[in-house]
Design a protein around this motif. Sequence first.
Motif, mmCIF file in Angstrom:
data_model
loop_
_atom_site.group_PDB
_atom_site.id
_atom_site.type_symbol
_atom_site.label_atom_id
_atom_site.label_comp_id
_atom_site.label_asym_id
_atom_site.label_seq_id
_atom_site.Cartn_x
_atom_site.Cartn_y
_atom_site.Cartn_z
ATOM 1 N N VAL A 88 -17.714 22.679 -26.727
ATOM 2 C CA VAL A 88 -17.543 21.843 -25.541
ATOM 3 C C VAL A 88 -18.352 20.565 -25.739
ATOM 4 C CG1 VAL A 88 -17.898 21.666 -23.041
ATOM 5 C CG2 VAL A 88 -17.254 23.871 -24.058
ATOM 6 N N LEU A 89 -17.682 19.428 -25.664
ATOM 7 C CA LEU A 89 -18.336 18.137 -25.814
ATOM 8 C C LEU A 89 -19.159 17.834 -24.562
ATOM 9 C CD1 LEU A 89 -18.556 15.512 -27.534
ATOM 10 C CD2 LEU A 89 -16.598 14.658 -26.244
ATOM 11 N N VAL A 90 -20.453 17.572 -24.743
ATOM 12 C CA VAL A 90 -21.309 17.243 -23.601
ATOM 13 C C VAL A 90 -21.854 15.822 -23.672
ATOM 14 C CG1 VAL A 90 -21.944 19.624 -23.074
ATOM 15 C CG2 VAL A 90 -23.356 18.311 -24.654
ATOM 16 N N GLY A 91 -21.632 15.149 -24.800
ATOM 17 C CA GLY A 91 -22.094 13.773 -24.888
ATOM 18 C C GLY A 91 -21.849 13.160 -26.247
ATOM 19 N N LEU A 92 -21.981 11.840 -26.272
ATOM 20 C CA LEU A 92 -21.907 11.068 -27.503
ATOM 21 C C LEU A 92 -23.118 10.147 -27.517
ATOM 22 C CD1 LEU A 92 -18.144 10.061 -27.369
ATOM 23 C CD2 LEU A 92 -19.185 11.670 -28.972
ATOM 24 N N ALA A 93 -23.937 10.266 -28.542
ATOM 25 C CA ALA A 93 -25.108 9.402 -28.651
ATOM 26 C C ALA A 93 -24.753 8.220 -29.550
ATOM 27 C CB ALA A 93 -26.296 10.178 -29.210
ATOM 28 N N VAL A 94 -24.809 7.044 -28.971
ATOM 29 C CA VAL A 94 -24.480 5.802 -29.657
ATOM 30 C C VAL A 94 -25.781 5.059 -29.972
ATOM 31 C CG1 VAL A 94 -22.227 5.662 -28.517
ATOM 32 C CG2 VAL A 94 -24.200 4.543 -27.482
ATOM 33 N N PRO A 95 -25.727 4.003 -30.784
ATOM 34 C CA PRO A 95 -26.959 3.263 -31.084
ATOM 35 C C PRO A 95 -27.694 2.830 -29.814
ATOM 36 C CG PRO A 95 -25.228 2.566 -32.563
ATOM 37 C CD PRO A 95 -24.580 3.477 -31.545
ATOM 38 N N GLY A 96 -29.003 3.039 -29.835
ATOM 39 C CA GLY A 96 -29.840 2.717 -28.690
ATOM 40 C C GLY A 96 -30.012 3.865 -27.719
ATOM 41 N N MET A 97 -29.354 4.986 -27.975
ATOM 42 C CA MET A 97 -29.403 6.145 -27.082
ATOM 43 C C MET A 97 -30.335 7.208 -27.670
ATOM 44 S SD MET A 97 -26.065 8.044 -25.462
ATOM 45 C CE MET A 97 -25.433 6.730 -24.452
ATOM 46 N N VAL A 98 -30.809 8.102 -26.821
ATOM 47 C CA VAL A 98 -31.670 9.200 -27.258
ATOM 48 C C VAL A 98 -30.997 10.532 -26.973
ATOM 49 C CG1 VAL A 98 -33.818 7.902 -26.971
ATOM 50 C CG2 VAL A 98 -32.925 9.224 -25.047
ATOM 51 N N PHE A 99 -31.395 11.554 -27.738
ATOM 52 C CA PHE A 99 -30.911 12.911 -27.500
ATOM 53 C C PHE A 99 -31.918 13.884 -28.110
ATOM 54 C CE2 PHE A 99 -29.324 11.941 -31.698
ATOM 55 C CZ PHE A 99 -29.441 13.123 -32.399
ATOM 56 N N GLY A 100 -31.779 15.131 -27.734
ATOM 57 C CA GLY A 100 -32.648 16.169 -28.286
ATOM 58 C C GLY A 100 -32.663 17.376 -27.379
ATOM 59 N N SER A 101 -33.054 18.510 -27.942
ATOM 60 C CA SER A 101 -33.061 19.738 -27.159
ATOM 61 C C SER A 101 -34.111 19.697 -26.049
ATOM 62 C CB SER A 101 -33.248 20.960 -28.063
ATOM 63 O OG SER A 101 -34.383 20.823 -28.857
ATOM 64 N N TYR A 102 -35.115 18.825 -26.155
ATOM 65 C CA TYR A 102 -36.101 18.666 -25.091
ATOM 66 C C TYR A 102 -35.446 18.129 -23.817
ATOM 67 C CZ TYR A 102 -40.269 17.084 -22.605
ATOM 68 O OH TYR A 102 -41.249 16.883 -21.654
ATOM 69 N N LEU A 103 -34.353 17.398 -23.974
ATOM 70 C CA LEU A 103 -33.694 16.746 -22.846
ATOM 71 C C LEU A 103 -32.579 17.576 -22.222
ATOM 72 C CD1 LEU A 103 -33.401 13.160 -24.398
ATOM 73 C CD2 LEU A 103 -35.129 13.999 -22.790
ATOM 74 N N THR A 104 -32.450 18.838 -22.596
ATOM 75 C CA THR A 104 -31.378 19.667 -22.057
ATOM 76 C C THR A 104 -31.894 21.045 -21.679
ATOM 77 O OG1 THR A 104 -29.153 20.540 -22.463
ATOM 78 C CG2 THR A 104 -30.646 20.506 -24.335
ATOM 79 N N SER A 105 -31.154 21.688 -20.790
ATOM 80 C CA SER A 105 -31.474 23.078 -20.446
ATOM 81 C C SER A 105 -30.440 24.024 -21.040
ATOM 82 C CB SER A 105 -31.520 23.247 -18.926
ATOM 83 O OG SER A 105 -30.245 22.971 -18.366
ATOM 84 N N LEU A 106 -29.500 23.486 -21.818
ATOM 85 C CA LEU A 106 -28.477 24.319 -22.438
ATOM 86 C C LEU A 106 -29.103 25.222 -23.496
ATOM 87 C CD1 LEU A 106 -25.700 21.616 -22.938
ATOM 88 C CD2 LEU A 106 -25.758 23.416 -21.205
ATOM 89 N N HIS A 107 -28.677 26.493 -23.521
ATOM 90 C CA HIS A 107 -29.199 27.423 -24.519
ATOM 91 C C HIS A 107 -28.665 27.091 -25.910
ATOM 92 C CE1 HIS A 107 -31.200 29.857 -21.569
ATOM 93 N NE2 HIS A 107 -30.088 29.952 -20.861
ATOM 94 N N THR A 108 -27.409 26.713 -25.972
ATOM 95 C CA THR A 108 -26.799 26.327 -27.236
ATOM 96 C C THR A 108 -26.512 24.839 -27.170
ATOM 97 O OG1 THR A 108 -25.739 28.491 -27.359
ATOM 98 C CG2 THR A 108 -24.903 26.782 -28.826
ATOM 99 N N TYR A 109 -27.110 24.092 -28.071
ATOM 100 C CA TYR A 109 -26.985 22.646 -28.080
ATOM 101 C C TYR A 109 -26.966 22.220 -29.535
ATOM 102 C CZ TYR A 109 -28.114 17.812 -26.598
ATOM 103 O OH TYR A 109 -28.106 16.468 -26.348
ATOM 104 N N GLN A 110 -25.935 21.469 -29.916
ATOM 105 C CA GLN A 110 -25.806 21.069 -31.310
ATOM 106 C C GLN A 110 -25.500 19.581 -31.394
ATOM 107 O OE1 GLN A 110 -23.221 23.547 -33.596
ATOM 108 N NE2 GLN A 110 -23.157 22.139 -35.325
ATOM 109 N N ALA A 111 -26.056 18.935 -32.409
ATOM 110 C CA ALA A 111 -25.811 17.520 -32.663
ATOM 111 C C ALA A 111 -25.177 17.398 -34.045
ATOM 112 C CB ALA A 111 -27.113 16.736 -32.599
ATOM 113 N N THR A 112 -24.049 16.693 -34.102
ATOM 114 C CA THR A 112 -23.321 16.516 -35.355
ATOM 115 C C THR A 112 -23.031 15.038 -35.567
ATOM 116 O OG1 THR A 112 -22.223 18.641 -34.943
ATOM 117 C CG2 THR A 112 -21.273 17.247 -36.649
#
Length: 180
Positions: A88-112
């Motif tokens: 399930v797509l939950v976001g797209l991180a583009v230049p200038g954006m931040v992401f990480g498991s610290y910023l989510t409460s989802l148990h399964t979170y993957q970045a590709t």
Amino acid sequence: FLYESPLTVAISYNNQGKAQTMRWLLRSINESKRAELVKITKDRDFDGDRPIHKYSKGDTIPLNTQVIWYVRQGLVKLTTLGETSEEVLVGLAVPGMVFGSYLTSLHTYQATAISDVRLVAIDVSEILASPALSHAFLPKINQRLQQTESFLVISGLRRVQDRLYGLLQLLKREIGEKVA
């Protein structure tokens, strides 16, 4: 929290846990504090002397609960798993954006990596210890929140063609490039 806010509110409670008084503390922000808060405004300030991590298209980006990734270049797909183990797509991180498991409460979170990407890892403790860095991250986290809300609105549309149109409009807004 180590950030000295210009406004602090404290509530005192009685023995039964009922709020009794509220104390307000208002501080003036002097010019040196103001300059420190404005200091980190450009992308290079996130890099500092931190190494740039490079990932190729299709690579899974390792996530650590104490690291927030800052996207310098490229596009990162953020996903979770649905009830039937579908992605399930939950976001797209583009230049200038931040992401990480610290910023989510989802148990399964993957970045590709969807394209070749260049990322900067910033330790959460460093962000919490630096008022200027915390201040600079707020709009970037807000950008992710707004994108997530857009995905929620799109997923709530009943008709498939409306969802597709909404997704295409979101992609146009988030990662689209004007061409002649």
